[in-house]
Design a protein around this motif. Structure first.
Motif, short mmCIF file in Angstrom:
data_model
loop_
_atom_site.label_atom_id
_atom_site.label_comp_id
_atom_site.label_asym_id
_atom_site.label_seq_id
_atom_site.Cartn_x
_atom_site.Cartn_y
_atom_site.Cartn_z
N ARG A 47 91.20 42.63 33.04
CA ARG A 47 89.64 42.99 34.01
C ARG A 47 89.73 42.41 35.37
O ARG A 47 89.18 41.16 35.64
CB ARG A 47 88.63 43.36 32.99
CG ARG A 47 88.60 44.70 32.44
CD ARG A 47 87.20 45.32 32.00
NE ARG A 47 87.60 46.87 31.24
CZ ARG A 47 86.95 47.48 31.90
NH1 ARG A 47 86.67 47.36 32.98
NH2 ARG A 47 87.11 48.43 31.57
N PRO A 48 90.10 42.46 36.59
CA PRO A 48 90.97 43.07 37.14
C PRO A 48 92.28 43.10 36.75
O PRO A 48 92.71 42.34 37.03
CB PRO A 48 91.01 43.37 38.58
CG PRO A 48 90.08 42.27 38.91
CD PRO A 48 89.91 41.81 37.61
N PHE A 49 92.92 44.58 36.60
CA PHE A 49 94.37 44.27 36.23
C PHE A 49 95.74 44.01 37.55
O PHE A 49 96.32 43.76 36.97
CB PHE A 49 95.06 45.58 35.49
CG PHE A 49 94.83 46.31 36.74
CD1 PHE A 49 96.23 47.48 37.52
CD2 PHE A 49 93.86 47.54 36.45
CE1 PHE A 49 95.74 47.96 38.85
CE2 PHE A 49 93.65 48.20 37.93
CZ PHE A 49 94.62 48.89 38.74
N ASN A 50 95.22 43.96 38.67
CA ASN A 50 95.66 43.96 39.93
C ASN A 50 95.56 42.49 40.53
O ASN A 50 95.89 41.91 41.38
CB ASN A 50 96.12 45.01 40.55
CG ASN A 50 96.86 45.08 41.57
OD1 ASN A 50 98.41 43.87 41.51
ND2 ASN A 50 97.14 45.10 42.76
N LYS A 51 94.68 41.44 39.33
CA LYS A 51 94.11 39.93 39.96
C LYS A 51 95.48 39.34 39.72
O LYS A 51 96.13 39.09 38.79
CB LYS A 51 93.17 39.75 39.64
CG LYS A 51 92.30 38.68 39.94
CD LYS A 51 91.67 37.76 39.68
CE LYS A 51 91.17 36.56 39.90
NZ LYS A 51 89.14 36.49 39.13
N GLU A 52 95.61 38.04 40.70
CA GLU A 52 96.49 36.81 39.82
C GLU A 52 96.47 36.40 39.22
O GLU A 52 95.16 35.75 39.45
CB GLU A 52 97.20 35.89 41.13
CG GLU A 52 98.75 35.53 41.17
CD GLU A 52 100.20 35.97 41.59
OE1 GLU A 52 100.83 35.23 40.34
OE2 GLU A 52 99.55 36.97 42.12
N TYR A 68 97.42 47.20 33.13
CA TYR A 68 97.03 48.40 33.17
C TYR A 68 96.75 49.53 32.46
O TYR A 68 95.99 49.82 32.13
CB TYR A 68 97.70 49.26 34.58
CG TYR A 68 98.10 50.40 34.93
CD1 TYR A 68 96.49 50.44 36.08
CD2 TYR A 68 98.20 51.82 34.51
CE1 TYR A 68 95.90 51.68 36.01
CE2 TYR A 68 97.52 52.79 34.86
CZ TYR A 68 97.04 53.62 35.75
OH TYR A 68 96.68 54.23 36.25
N LEU A 69 97.77 49.31 31.37
CA LEU A 69 97.62 49.72 29.47
C LEU A 69 96.44 49.62 29.30
O LEU A 69 95.60 50.34 28.64
CB LEU A 69 98.54 49.67 29.80
CG LEU A 69 100.52 50.30 29.78
CD1 LEU A 69 101.21 50.18 28.88
CD2 LEU A 69 99.94 52.13 30.01
N LEU A 70 96.73 48.02 29.02
CA LEU A 70 95.39 47.64 28.65
C LEU A 70 94.06 47.85 29.37
O LEU A 70 92.30 48.64 29.14
CB LEU A 70 95.40 45.96 28.66
CG LEU A 70 96.11 45.82 27.06
CD1 LEU A 70 96.40 44.02 28.45
CD2 LEU A 70 95.44 45.77 26.12
N TYR A 71 93.89 47.56 30.79
CA TYR A 71 92.54 48.35 31.32
C TYR A 71 92.62 49.97 30.95
O TYR A 71 90.94 50.29 31.45
CB TYR A 71 92.55 48.42 32.85
CG TYR A 71 91.88 48.59 33.59
CD1 TYR A 71 90.99 48.24 34.23
CD2 TYR A 71 92.29 49.87 34.22
CE1 TYR A 71 89.92 48.84 35.01
CE2 TYR A 71 91.55 51.12 35.38
CZ TYR A 71 90.20 49.78 35.57
OH TYR A 71 89.14 50.68 36.66
N LEU A 72 93.31 50.66 31.04
CA LEU A 72 93.21 52.43 30.85
C LEU A 72 92.59 52.29 29.58
O LEU A 72 91.09 53.32 28.83
CB LEU A 72 93.94 52.90 30.59
CG LEU A 72 94.70 53.41 32.18
CD1 LEU A 72 95.92 54.01 32.53
CD2 LEU A 72 93.30 53.60 33.07
N ALA A 73 92.88 51.83 28.42
CA ALA A 73 92.54 51.90 27.05
C ALA A 73 91.56 51.30 27.24
O ALA A 73 90.31 51.73 26.34
CB ALA A 73 93.41 51.03 25.81
N SER A 74 90.65 50.15 27.50
CA SER A 74 89.29 49.79 27.56
C SER A 74 88.63 50.79 28.49
O SER A 74 87.15 50.71 27.67
CB SER A 74 89.30 48.61 28.35
OG SER A 74 89.37 48.71 29.75
#
Length: 640
Positions: free
Chosen positions: A239-244, A284-290
């Motif tokens: 969180r966020p999933f697309n951050k370096e 991204y999968l962890l983000y969706l699940a959360s």
């Protein structure tokens, strides 16, 4: 005497009922094994079972020794035992000492066939077989045999500790998502942990993920689908999933939940390993699940009664379309709770390349349903789609759709009508009765077909202009991703789409559509995940070994290539920003990966080496962003 699969010859359990009556404490499998051992002799079998422990599979008999007298000191652990215990505690306290290698169990000496196991379920034998690569279908057959015998006992058995580790750790270590899926379906617990630090299975699976990365992503998806809790991973990792992510892991100031009891395992030495191991897709999968609210007790009970537990993972099937998937899940739960005499009819509306076909296919896989895709550009008229009526020529042959509905009469199945807007009013009129009454007449013999259980999915691009305009107008709200706001906006959109559907397809057909599911364009972060998925598929393709068959058919010339991406977020965002076209969807991003990575990789590969060989050395490439802020593919090591 031959044995097929996990079945045993009838002669092995003649007298089974008599033995069960005399040995009520013995399970079915124990009775069958004993009958086999004594060649069907009932008396010897009864004597054997009554004289042995009947308390469970492979459980030592209870001791008859009297308890030790009170007040007398008992022997303490000394010497070797004490050292072993200290070493085990030290190992558990330092994951780096065990993370790279689980204990190797002995290779089984006999086939993994339940009917051959004289002593019942053997967990060590099963794990040993899994470690040497037994086929997942054989494991499923073995588990199914004992599940039928005693489901609760099997659940207890497969959640035991083997050489200090939960058995499911060995299963996850195979990187085979199908095997892991079978294990969990038969009772394996996806939320187990190891040691005093409670090292979670989900973290172990991420850290032990092997190439290709597509397999590692599927392992994580499987665990999350079946209820693994994402919050055992510090939120800063996704969180966020697309951050370096820094190479050392998230900054201490970002690890706001690191003191939670379920994160004791995430020590400083582990954090850089976790940051390095996680792909953008996994984050991204962890983000969706959360973001998904836990299912209520009644929802879980409903899914269990309807054999639909797989719906728990519906939100993890595709990239994007979070609100659309929630609409679909809600409608499916209502349909399961209050079955209707009318079939479920869904309209997937949205631009090409944004997941309509993918969701339909993955939904049928998730629910293990038979599936018929129909390309409506080829079957536009009623007689083409359903077949001619008698007495016209060809009526005796029916059509693929006609014959599919007949074959699955009264059973659950999925019919996917792609590009439904290409059909004519004759098709719409023919569908009115099946959609409304769940009945259809077989064109070959005029017999009634029951299609109440059929799930119809109609996919259309007809309303693309409306959806594109919606995404542009509400761009800021969609990026903010606030659930309450999105729900209100999606409700407005579906109302508008139903009006347009009525205008185009007519009121009779529209009135029979149960739910309209809108498919939106990708956000910039979602488009980056699509790019990551495409890159991982390329990684898997070029990693295959070179094959040079004499016939030249099925040869693989570009192979044994390891492709490393230096930074998933940077590379994937660059490709998606440069190539994503909302009108084309994921196809434009896949094309961008081909242009930015595949093209350069193959050109350099062909320049490296004089010929192809099945035993050629591995060629390594790395992909990153160069000084000009462009995607660059660089040959690291090759064959020259």
């Amino acid at each position: 005497m031959s044995v097929k699969g996990n079945e045993a010859p009838d002669g092995w359990w003649r007298g089974e009922k008599e033995v069960k009556k005399k040995c009520p404490g013995s399970s079915n499998s124990q009775v069958r094994k004993a009958l086999k051992q004594f060649n069907g002799d009932v008396e010897k079998t009864v004597t054997h079972l009554n004289s042995s422990n009947a308390g469970g599979r492979n459980t030592p008999a209870a001791s008859n020794d009297p308890p030790p007298p009170q007040g007398i000191p008992q022997p303490t652990k000394t010497g070797k035992a004490e050292k072993t215990e200290k070493a085990e505690k030290a190992k558990q306290d330092d994951p780096l000492k065990w993370l790279n290698q689980l204990p190797q169990l002995p290779r089984p000496m006999s086939p993994l066939i339940a009917a051959f196991d004289d002593h019942g379920f053997d967990l060590r034998k099963l794990i040993g077989a899994i470690q040497v690569g037994v086929l997942p279908e054989l494991v499923r057959g073995y588990l199914a045999y004992y599940h039928e015998d005693d489901a609760k006992q099997l659940e207890d058995d497969i959640n035991q500790i083997v050489e200090g580790f939960p058995a499911i750790f060995y299963v996850a270590d195979t990187n085979n998502h199908k095997l892991l899926c079978y294990w969990i379906k038969y009772g394996g617990n996806p939320n187990v942990s190891y040691g005093i630090l409670k090292f979670p299975l989900i973290a172990f699976a991420i850290l032990r993920g092997d190439r290709p990365r597509t397999k590692s992503a599927e392992i994580l998806r499987t665990l999350l689908t079946f209820g693994a809790l994402p919050d055992v991973i510090p939120a800063a990792y996704y969180r966020p999933f697309n951050k370096e992510l820094p190479k050392s892991g998230p900054a201490d100031s970002d690890l706001i939940d690191i003191q939670d009891d379920n994160k004791l395992w995430c020590k400083p030495a582990i954090r850089p390993l976790l940051a390095s191991a996680m792909s953008l897709m996994q984050r991204y999968l962890l983000y969706l699940a959360s973001r998904v609210d836990p299912s209520s007790g009644r929802e879980r009970a409903l899914m269990h009664r309807r054999d639909a537990e797989a719906l728990l993972g519906l939100h993890l099937l595709i990239i994007g379309q979070e609100m659309g998937v929630k609409l679909l899940r809600r409608r499916l739960l209502i349909h399961l709770a209050m079955p209707s005499e009318k079939p479920l009819v869904l309209l997937f509306a949205g631009p090409s390349g944004h997941g309509k076909t993918e969701l339909a296919r993955k939904f049928k896989d998730l629910m293990a349903l038979d599936f018929l895709p129909v390309d409506c550009t080829m079957y536009t008229h009623e007689n083409e789609m359903f077949g001619p009526k008698p007495p016209y020529v060809g009526s005796e042959n029916g059509s693929p759709l006609n014959n599919f509905l007949t074959r699955y009469s009264g059973n659950k199945c999925v019919v996917f009508l792609d590009e439904f807007e290409k059909t004519t009013t004759s098709v719409w009129n023919t569908l009115l009765i099946p959609f409304d009454q769940g009945e259809y007449m077989d064109r070959r013999n005029s017999l009634k077909v029951n299609c109440v259980e059929t799930i119809w999915i109609l996919a259309t691009n007809k309303f693309d202009d409306t959806i594109h305009e919606f995404c542009k107008t509400n761009k800021r709200a969609l990026l903010n991703n606030q659930t309450a706001t999105l729900q209100s906006l999606i409700k407005q959109l579906t109302t508008q789409l139903r009006k347009e559907c009525m205008s185009h397809f007519g009121a009779p057909l529209t009135g029979r559509i149960t739910e309209i599911i809108p498919f939106l364009t990708f956000s910039p972060d979602e488009a980056a995940v699509v790019a990551n998925k495409s890159i991982m598929e390329l990684e898997a393709e070029v990693l295959r070994p070179v094959k040079l068959p004499e016939t030249k058919k099925g040869d693989i010339l570009v192979g044994n290539v390891q492709l490393d991406v230096s930074s998933d977020p940077a590379v994937c965002s660059k490709i998606s920003n440069d190539y994503y076209a909302p009108e084309l969807g994921a196809r434009s991003i896949h094309g961008g990966v081909g242009e930015a990575i595949s093209k350069s990789l193959v050109e350099q590969y062909l320049q490296d080496g004089d010929s192809f060989a099945e035993d050629q050395k591995k060629t390594q490439f790395t992909v990153g962003i160069n000084a000009e802020k462009e995607v660059e593919v660089r040959l690291v090591s090759g064959n020259t």
